[in-house]
Design a protein around this motif. Structure first.
Motif, PDB file in Angstrom:
ATOM      1  N   GLY A  98      83.793 -33.753  21.690  1.00 31.37           N
ATOM      2  CA  GLY A  98      84.907 -34.592  21.277  1.00 31.37           C
ATOM      3  C   GLY A  98      84.694 -35.337  19.978  1.00 31.37           C
ATOM      4  N   SER A 119      86.555 -41.627  21.686  1.00 32.68           N
ATOM      5  CA  SER A 119      88.011 -41.647  21.801  1.00 32.68           C
ATOM      6  C   SER A 119      88.593 -40.345  21.276  1.00 32.68           C
ATOM      7  N   GLU A 120      89.697 -39.923  21.863  1.00 30.77           N
ATOM      8  CA  GLU A 120      90.428 -38.778  21.327  1.00 30.77           C
ATOM      9  C   GLU A 120      91.220 -39.181  20.087  1.00 30.77           C
ATOM     10  N   ASN A 121      91.497 -40.477  19.933  1.00 28.97           N
ATOM     11  CA  ASN A 121      92.217 -40.992  18.782  1.00 28.97           C
ATOM     12  C   ASN A 121      91.232 -41.076  17.611  1.00 28.97           C
ATOM     13  N   THR A 171      81.188 -42.330  25.575  1.00 24.72           N
ATOM     14  CA  THR A 171      82.258 -41.369  25.328  1.00 24.72           C
ATOM     15  C   THR A 171      82.824 -41.628  23.935  1.00 24.72           C
ATOM     16  N   GLN A 184      88.003 -43.465  16.828  1.00 19.86           N
ATOM     17  CA  GLN A 184      86.675 -42.848  16.764  1.00 19.86           C
ATOM     18  C   GLN A 184      85.966 -43.190  15.453  1.00 19.86           C
TER      19      GLN A 184
END
Length: 128
Positions: free
Chosen positions: A116, A44-46, A42, A50
């Motif tokens: 993402g 990270s949304e940060n 996955t 990322q």
């Protein structure tokens, strides 16, 4: 003949998508684009996390053949939202890459293959 570099942690991606994470081509290591994929596959949304993970992944890929960021001669980065995060990206980049800097091209795009992901980094390094 080119030699393929496939770190163990990238084997599932190699097997699924049929690409070489990196190839030794003469005096150069040519790396496929790298995103900030975590071990659970996955991102990270940060964005800082990322970007950091992407550079850590590249560091590990370079390390597979005994290289580091000082050996990188060229970098191309592909960004979703380039103008909005270029300063944040540069701050992370500068924590990993120091002078003399590689040639660098930053390209704004509309989409990456991994949901993402905000950046993909492709590098070429000179072998020692």
């Amino acid at each position: 003949m080119a030699r393929t570099i496939i770190p163990a942690w990238m084997q599932p991606m190699h097997d699924t998508y049929h690409f070489a994470p990196a190839v030794i081509d003469g005096d150069h290591l040519r790396c496929s684009g790298m995103i900030g994929l975590r071990p659970d596959l996955t991102v990270s949304e940060n964005l800082t996390e990322q970007f950091t993970q992407a550079f850590e992944n590249l560091r590990d890929l370079l390390g597979e053949v005994g290289l580091g960021f000082a050996d990188v001669t060229e970098m191309t980065t592909y960004h979703i939202g380039l103008a909005g995060h270029i300063e944040e990206f540069c701050a992370v980049k500068d924590a990993f890459i120091s002078a003399p800097y590689p040639a660098w091209t930053a390209v704004g795009i509309s989409e990456l293959a991994s949901p993402g992901a905000a950046v993909e980094i492709r590098i070429t390094a000179r072998l020692r």
